[in-house]
Design an enzyme around this catalytic site. Sequence first.
Site, short mmCIF file in Angstrom:
data_model
loop_
_atom_site.label_atom_id
_atom_site.label_comp_id
_atom_site.label_asym_id
_atom_site.label_seq_id
_atom_site.Cartn_x
_atom_site.Cartn_y
_atom_site.Cartn_z
N TYR A 175 0.20 -1.00 0.05
CA TYR A 175 -0.06 -0.39 -0.04
C TYR A 175 1.26 1.47 0.23
O TYR A 175 1.67 1.21 -0.05
CB TYR A 175 -1.03 -0.07 1.12
CG TYR A 175 -1.69 -1.06 1.11
CD1 TYR A 175 -2.90 -1.36 0.10
CD2 TYR A 175 -2.51 -2.10 2.20
CE1 TYR A 175 -3.79 -2.36 -0.52
CE2 TYR A 175 -3.00 -2.93 2.22
CZ TYR A 175 -3.76 -3.22 0.74
OH TYR A 175 -4.81 -4.01 0.64
N ARG A 227 2.68 -1.66 10.84
CA ARG A 227 2.78 -2.93 10.07
C ARG A 227 3.64 -2.44 8.55
O ARG A 227 3.99 -1.52 8.19
CB ARG A 227 1.92 -3.67 9.19
CG ARG A 227 1.44 -4.71 9.54
CD ARG A 227 0.39 -5.33 9.53
NE ARG A 227 0.18 -7.05 9.65
CZ ARG A 227 -0.59 -7.97 9.04
NH1 ARG A 227 -1.99 -6.83 8.38
NH2 ARG A 227 -0.80 -8.84 9.23
#
Length: 395
Positions: A175, A227
């Site tokens: 992402y 993350r």
Amino acid sequence: MTHYQFLEPLTFKNGLILKNRIVMSPMTTMTSFYNGMVTSDEIHYYQTRAAGPGLVITGVANVSASGKGFEGELSVASDDMIPGLTQLAQAIHQNGTKAILQIFHAGRKTNQQILRGTQPVSASAIAASYPADSETPRALSVEEIQSIIADFAAATQRAITAGFDGVELHGANTYLLQQFFSENSNQRTDAWGGSFEKRLHFPLAVINAVHQAIENATSRPFALGYRISPEEIETPGIRLADSLAFVDQIKTKVDYIHLSMGSYQRTSLNDQTNNQTLLSQFAAHTKGVVPLIGIGAVTTPTDAQAVLADGAELVALGRELLREPQWVQKVTAGDLGAIRTQMSPLDMDELAIPSVMQTYLRTSFYQVMNFTDDSTNQVNYQNTLAPMEGFEKKL
């Protein structure tokens, strides 16, 4: 009764206390309304699983309209989302469980159909190498980059208002945060790309903005997690040394680091001579500085203990908490024989798995869910990327 370290509490440096070290990992439910508002099906899904783990991390919520990655995705992009998110946080806050809202921007990992005719954006105008039909994004302007950084801060403030105990920046699974960090997707020549230091500019700016939002909006302990995906398989792309150096840059700026892997036993996908687990190599950089969440194919208490023995402080369960929402409670009671490690398709309604998520699990995740009607060899993703790591396009 066996003493399990993962049932012991953990206190973050900011004072937030977890009743145990089991984390429900963020999983895509695809169950939000078209505009990202929380549905009752989602509330029920989290409510069914919340009382056992010390920490529950929601599936991703986009911080801005251009960041939507798939249909049925949570949103925290406007104040309109706060009432539903408040209900979600309250549903998770059972028996002392803490709630983390995972926030992100999909960047190029979306398409014009999902964005209602708007071209995806990224660090550079380079299409993802997979899936094969990935659209070429538009490179973000400097003004747009600054606007998205502000969106992350605003999303954090909304999470605080909604009663969450923290946010997790989803810098994994290819992402936008990862797209800026990766040499594969970020080939800019300005201050936001090029060298390793410049490719860190965007994620560090987001971390700083979120920190400021937390400081401005609350005095209670509120966690900031990050993350990260250990490696990319493209060339050029992120290698293990890059990610370890990245962790060294952020480990004093966040409250925990969360790995994204399909198996906690994974070794390097790019360096076949490196036989150490990725988990242990990250732990060597985080030990004594910041808690590390280990993850991937954790099913039994023995698996969970192995994750901690390999250097993590927290253990994330995903697929196993779909099959067995009472995993922590049954381990605590010593009722190990009652723990489901398989799941019948006929039980998914009883397990409060939303119908659209059931379809997702029966297709993209069929071979890793241990369905009772699956006679094929189960894939453990020890030596390959898993769908949840961004390898396959979401339905």
